[in-house]
Design a protein around this motif. Structure first.
Motif, PDB file in Angstrom:
ATOM      1  N   MET A   1       0.895  -1.207   0.013  1.00  0.00           N
ATOM      2  CA  MET A   1      -0.016   0.096  -0.047  1.00  0.00           C
ATOM      3  C   MET A   1       0.914   1.264  -0.012  1.00  0.00           C
ATOM      4  N   THR A   2       0.491   2.157  -0.781  1.00  0.00           N
ATOM      5  CA  THR A   2       1.385   3.400  -0.937  1.00  0.00           C
ATOM      6  C   THR A   2       1.033   4.107   0.310  1.00  0.00           C
ATOM      7  N   ILE A   3       2.108   4.913   0.777  1.00  0.00           N
ATOM      8  CA  ILE A   3       2.011   5.809   1.854  1.00  0.00           C
ATOM      9  C   ILE A   3       1.690   7.345   1.015  1.00  0.00           C
ATOM     10  N   HIS A   4       0.866   8.112   1.677  1.00  0.00           N
ATOM     11  CA  HIS A   4       0.625   9.449   1.152  1.00  0.00           C
ATOM     12  C   HIS A   4       0.752  10.504   2.299  1.00  0.00           C
ATOM     13  N   GLN A   5       1.196   9.998   3.620  1.00  0.00           N
ATOM     14  CA  GLN A   5       1.246  10.958   4.680  1.00  0.00           C
ATOM     15  C   GLN A   5       2.571  10.922   5.370  1.00  0.00           C
ATOM     16  N   ALA A   6       2.909  12.125   5.688  1.00  0.00           N
ATOM     17  CA  ALA A   6       4.236  12.466   6.550  1.00  0.00           C
ATOM     18  C   ALA A   6       3.995  13.322   7.575  1.00  0.00           C
ATOM     19  N   ILE A   7       4.822  13.142   8.560  1.00  0.00           N
ATOM     20  CA  ILE A   7       4.937  14.010   9.670  1.00  0.00           C
ATOM     21  C   ILE A   7       6.519  14.326   9.956  1.00  0.00           C
ATOM     22  N   ILE A   8       6.780  15.649   9.925  1.00  0.00           N
ATOM     23  CA  ILE A   8       8.053  16.302  10.159  1.00  0.00           C
ATOM     24  C   ILE A   8       8.176  16.793  11.448  1.00  0.00           C
ATOM     25  N   LEU A   9       9.363  16.116  12.186  1.00  0.00           N
ATOM     26  CA  LEU A   9       9.293  16.797  13.430  1.00  0.00           C
ATOM     27  C   LEU A   9      10.382  17.957  13.375  1.00  0.00           C
ATOM     28  N   SER A  10      10.042  19.320  13.828  1.00  0.00           N
ATOM     29  CA  SER A  10      10.600  20.543  13.612  1.00  0.00           C
ATOM     30  C   SER A  10      10.494  21.566  14.691  1.00  0.00           C
ATOM     31  N   ALA A  11      10.427  20.954  15.677  1.00  0.00           N
ATOM     32  CA  ALA A  11      10.023  21.935  17.214  1.00  0.00           C
ATOM     33  C   ALA A  11      11.334  22.495  17.711  1.00  0.00           C
ATOM     34  N   GLY A  12      12.403  21.734  17.554  1.00  0.00           N
ATOM     35  CA  GLY A  12      13.587  22.287  18.419  1.00  0.00           C
ATOM     36  C   GLY A  12      14.313  23.444  17.833  1.00  0.00           C
ATOM     37  N   ASP A 102      -2.777   7.659  12.179  1.00  0.00           N
ATOM     38  CA  ASP A 102      -4.328   6.979  11.878  1.00  0.00           C
ATOM     39  C   ASP A 102      -4.034   6.226  10.443  1.00  0.00           C
ATOM     40  N   ARG A 103      -3.069   6.164   9.718  1.00  0.00           N
ATOM     41  CA  ARG A 103      -2.861   5.469   8.651  1.00  0.00           C
ATOM     42  C   ARG A 103      -1.343   5.134   8.403  1.00  0.00           C
ATOM     43  N   ASP A 104      -1.004   4.475   7.172  1.00  0.00           N
ATOM     44  CA  ASP A 104       0.506   4.436   6.842  1.00  0.00           C
ATOM     45  C   ASP A 104       1.022   5.879   6.767  1.00  0.00           C
ATOM     46  N   THR A 105       2.292   6.063   7.450  1.00  0.00           N
ATOM     47  CA  THR A 105       2.921   7.226   7.471  1.00  0.00           C
ATOM     48  C   THR A 105       4.305   7.211   7.623  1.00  0.00           C
ATOM     49  N   LEU A 106       4.977   8.411   6.824  1.00  0.00           N
ATOM     50  CA  LEU A 106       6.228   8.467   6.999  1.00  0.00           C
ATOM     51  C   LEU A 106       6.592   9.306   8.254  1.00  0.00           C
ATOM     52  N   LEU A 107       7.714   9.160   9.083  1.00  0.00           N
ATOM     53  CA  LEU A 107       8.345  10.154   9.966  1.00  0.00           C
ATOM     54  C   LEU A 107       9.608  10.517   9.594  1.00  0.00           C
ATOM     55  N   LEU A 108       9.702  12.029   9.703  1.00  0.00           N
ATOM     56  CA  LEU A 108      10.869  12.281   8.971  1.00  0.00           C
ATOM     57  C   LEU A 108      11.547  13.416  10.205  1.00  0.00           C
ATOM     58  N   ASN A 109      12.856  13.207  10.394  1.00  0.00           N
ATOM     59  CA  ASN A 109      13.531  14.555  11.369  1.00  0.00           C
ATOM     60  C   ASN A 109      13.302  15.778  10.554  1.00  0.00           C
ATOM     61  N   GLY A 110      13.076  16.696  11.350  1.00  0.00           N
ATOM     62  CA  GLY A 110      13.281  18.149  10.846  1.00  0.00           C
ATOM     63  C   GLY A 110      14.485  18.664  10.214  1.00  0.00           C
ATOM     64  N   ASP A 111      15.892  17.817  10.770  1.00  0.00           N
ATOM     65  CA  ASP A 111      16.992  18.102  10.090  1.00  0.00           C
ATOM     66  C   ASP A 111      17.684  17.300   8.999  1.00  0.00           C
ATOM     67  N   THR A 112      16.867  16.371   8.505  1.00  0.00           N
ATOM     68  CA  THR A 112      17.366  15.737   7.642  1.00  0.00           C
ATOM     69  C   THR A 112      17.048  15.953   6.069  1.00  0.00           C
ATOM     70  N   LEU A 113      18.007  16.249   5.338  1.00  0.00           N
ATOM     71  CA  LEU A 113      17.832  16.505   4.128  1.00  0.00           C
ATOM     72  C   LEU A 113      17.815  15.415   3.180  1.00  0.00           C
TER      73      LEU A 113
END
Length: 249
Positions: A1-12, A102-113
């Motif tokens: 199943m294709t992933i269409h959602q991502a979360i980027i952690l950019s709070a720091g 709530d669905r298939d998701t990518l999680l990306l650190n906010g400092d990863t290019l």
């Protein structure tokens, strides 16, 4: 199943990049005409990610303004403010975003290019419920998020692993498929209910659940990427993005 959602952690705050981050968050540092965040969003959108949540903290309004200026043609991008970013490590940001898993998701650190081709390899590879993106090199230093893998299975992950306990490093990009999101967020909830919860990294959760066999790895060896954590990293990121601009990306 294709992933269409991502979360980027950019709070720091990105304090190790002072003075550049004295008045702006790390994700808004300029790299060859675009901010780090814009390079991330462009790579995700080019790879079919149409729904992105950016967890913000330091100078939230500045990040929101950059996102608003992009327009809807770049997909749906929302911000989620983490009000305790100054006292919590990145597990706190993941906890804030737990409802978005709530669905298939990518999680990306906010400092990863990353480039679109790297994201596409992650989306195409790895069959485990939780997949950690890894790279390999000749040796690893104390600041690397080191990984011990057995084939594609992740055995351990952590900065404190010794040189004889690792054979890869995490680049800060994870994929959650099927039951992986629930397994991860349930474990996040458990740790956040402990006294040390706010001081934990989310990859500690990955290390804790690795024995269950649900965590795999996908290698992106040969792809170019850059973590932006120190001043030397910033120089390297600008050099890398300059080559991408020259190539028409």
């Amino acid at each position: 199943m294709t992933i269409h959602q991502a979360i980027i952690l950019s709070a720091g705050k990105g304090s190790r990049l002072y003075p550049y981050t004295e008045d702006r968050p790390k994700c808004l540092l300029e790299l060859s005409g675009r901010t780090l965040l814009e390079w991330q969003l462009d790579a995700l959108h080019a790879s079919g990610i149409t729904d992105v949540t950016v967890v913000t903290g330091f100078h939230h309004d500045m990040v929101a303004d950059v996102i608003a200026a992009r327009g809807p043609e770049h997909g749906r991008v929302e911000t989620l403010f983490n009000p305790f970013y100054q006292v919590a490590d990145n597990l706190g940001s993941v906890w804030m975003a737990r409802g978005r898993f709530d669905r298939d998701t990518l999680l990306l650190n906010g400092d990863t290019l990353v480039a679109p081709s790297l994201v596409e390899r992650v989306l195409a590879g790895g069959g485990a419920p939780i997949t950690v993106t890894v790279d390999a090199k000749a040796g690893y230093d104390a600041d690397d998020m080191k990984v011990l893998r057995d084939g594609d299975r992740l055995v351990r992950i952590g900065k404190l692993l010794g040189p004889d306990q690792c054979n890869a490093e995490s680049i800060g990009l994870l994929a959650f498929r099927g039951e992986g999101s629930r397994i991860f967020t349930d474990a996040v909830e458990r740790i956040m209910h402990t006294p040390e919860g706010t001081q934990s990294w989310y990859l500690r959760v990955i290390d804790m659940i690795a024995d269950s066999g649900v965590v795999g790895t996908v290698s992106i060896e040969g792809e170019r990427w850059q973590e932006v954590d120190y001043l030397t990293d910033l120089e390297a990121a600008r050099a890398l993005t300059a080559t991408w601009v020259q190539a028409g990306h």
